[in-house]
Design an enzyme around this catalytic site. Structure first.
Site, short mmCIF file in Angstrom:
data_model
loop_
_atom_site.label_atom_id
_atom_site.label_comp_id
_atom_site.label_asym_id
_atom_site.label_seq_id
_atom_site.Cartn_x
_atom_site.Cartn_y
_atom_site.Cartn_z
N ASP A 122 0.83 -0.86 0.37
CA ASP A 122 0.54 -0.06 -0.26
C ASP A 122 0.57 1.05 -0.35
O ASP A 122 2.19 1.15 0.83
CB ASP A 122 -0.66 -0.04 1.40
CG ASP A 122 -2.19 0.96 1.32
OD1 ASP A 122 -3.29 -0.01 1.12
OD2 ASP A 122 -2.06 2.18 1.03
N ASP A 177 4.19 3.85 -3.92
CA ASP A 177 3.43 3.58 -5.02
C ASP A 177 3.71 2.90 -5.77
O ASP A 177 4.99 2.98 -6.62
CB ASP A 177 3.55 4.96 -5.86
CG ASP A 177 2.18 5.28 -6.75
OD1 ASP A 177 1.58 4.32 -7.60
OD2 ASP A 177 1.97 6.60 -6.63
N ASN A 199 -5.54 -5.69 -6.05
CA ASN A 199 -6.86 -4.73 -5.72
C ASN A 199 -6.85 -3.56 -5.60
O ASN A 199 -7.80 -2.57 -5.18
CB ASN A 199 -6.83 -5.53 -4.06
CG ASN A 199 -7.92 -4.26 -3.39
OD1 ASN A 199 -9.43 -4.61 -4.02
ND2 ASN A 199 -7.66 -3.54 -2.36
N TYR A 210 -11.69 5.90 -15.80
CA TYR A 210 -12.25 4.26 -14.44
C TYR A 210 -12.79 2.99 -15.14
O TYR A 210 -12.50 1.77 -15.33
CB TYR A 210 -12.80 5.40 -13.57
CG TYR A 210 -12.87 3.94 -12.48
CD1 TYR A 210 -12.33 3.25 -11.06
CD2 TYR A 210 -14.47 2.93 -12.25
CE1 TYR A 210 -12.98 2.99 -10.20
CE2 TYR A 210 -14.69 1.88 -11.35
CZ TYR A 210 -13.74 2.10 -10.35
OH TYR A 210 -13.41 0.95 -9.15
N LYS A 260 -11.07 -0.64 -16.10
CA LYS A 260 -11.73 -1.93 -15.47
C LYS A 260 -12.18 -2.83 -16.82
O LYS A 260 -12.43 -3.80 -16.47
CB LYS A 260 -13.16 -1.53 -14.36
CG LYS A 260 -12.58 -0.54 -13.25
CD LYS A 260 -11.66 -1.50 -12.41
CE LYS A 260 -11.26 -0.88 -10.60
NZ LYS A 260 -10.41 -0.81 -10.05
#
Ligand SMILES: NC(=O)c1ccc[n+]([C@@H]2O[C@H](COP(=O)([O-])OP(=O)(O)OC[C@H]3O[C@@H](n4cnc5c(N)ncnc54)[C@H](O)[C@@H]3O)[C@@H](O)[C@H]2O)c1
Length: 255
Positions: A40, A66, A93, A159, A163
């Site tokens: 993370d 990052d 994720n 986005y 995706k």
């Protein structure tokens, strides 16, 4: 940082494990005694989740950075391989939302940020992990895709493109590695109660313009409901499931 508890379990990488769906997934894997790399960009939340993983019966190592940075990607894969002796499960994720803007209102900065985090980083981490899974002859990769992998009305242009790209990558991996013992699947969450934020500067063609096409979005899910689906797809119970994009959306995609 390394928090060590009981005996060995599966070696699992979870990106974006400091919050929301990733955190819930890490805690699920911890309950089975897994050894987990928490990747993370937020060091404080990653450290907190590492403690929670240890309390839940797992082992955690954090890698902070990052994931758009190739050096961070390499460190994540190397840490799992070196600390845990291999990589059984990769949960791609980590992700961010866009400003829900239409294409004409999407600048290069937003496009590159969203595609970089949501699509390029998972691709690169998968590429870094595959040699370890191929050497072992087994592995499970689970992506956090989105309702925006399935429809054009759940988010903005950047986005939605990122995706849909994840859905394509999920399927490509399933085809290319099905005979190598590696499975690739994705969950497609509907609205989920996490810390994800819509980019502050909502474009003129944002949510109001999308609303007529969104359909009935249904009841938002809890992060743990998404984590349950991730855990299933990563488990032996899903041994013949490969290339699936599993909606976890209270039926939104069925409307
Ligand atoms: N919450 C929803 O409604 C929803 C719906 C569909 C899909 N998703 C997807 O679920 C995934 C997880 O999101 P969430 O809702 O749990 O959000 P969240 O913001 O609660 O958690 C995301 C985590 O990813 C980390 N992260 C973000 N960018 C990063 C980067 N560049 N490098 C490393 N770490 C980074 C954040 O620090 C955070 O800990 C995302 O891919 C998101 O697109 C969420």
């Amino acid at each position: 940082m390394s928090v060590t508890t009981s005996g060995p379990g599966r070696s699992v990488i979870v990106t974006g494990a400091g919050s929301g769906i990733g955190r819930a997934a890490a805690l699920r894997f911890a309950q089975e005694g897994a050894r987990i790399v928490i990747a993370d960009v937020d060091s404080a939340s990653a450290a907190t989740v590492a403690e929670e993983v240890a309390q839940a019966g797992g082992t955690a190592v954090t890698v902070i950075g990052d994931l758009r940075d190739q050096a961070v990607v390499d460190r994540v894969a190397a840490t799992a391989a070196e600390e845990f002796g291999g990589i059984d499960v990769l949960v791609n994720n980590a992700g961010i939302m866009d400003s829900m803007s239409a294409a004409a209102d999407t600048g290069d900065d937003e496009w590159e940020r969203v595609i970089g985090i949501n699509l390029t980083a998972p691709f690169r981490l998968t590429r870094a992990v595959l040699p370890h899974m191929l050497a072992a002859g087994r592995g499970a990769i689970v992506f956090t895709a989105s309702e925006a992998s399935l429809r054009g009305s759940a988010a903005g242009a950047a986005y939605t493109a990122s995706k849909h790209g994840i859905a394509g990558l999920t399927k490509s991996l399933a085809v290319m590695y099905r005979d190598k013992g590696i499975r690739s699947n994705a969950i497609a969450p509907g609205g989920t109660l996490t810390n994800i934020r819509v980019d502050a500067d909502r474009g003129a063609h944002g949510p109001a313009a999308l609303a007529p096409y969104m359909g009935n979005v249904g009841t938002p899910s809890q992060a743990d409901e998404q984590a349950a689906a991730i855990a299933f797809l990563a488990s032996e119970a899903a041994s013949n499931i490969n290339g699936a994009i599993l909606p976890v959306d209270n039926g939104w995609s069925a409307v």
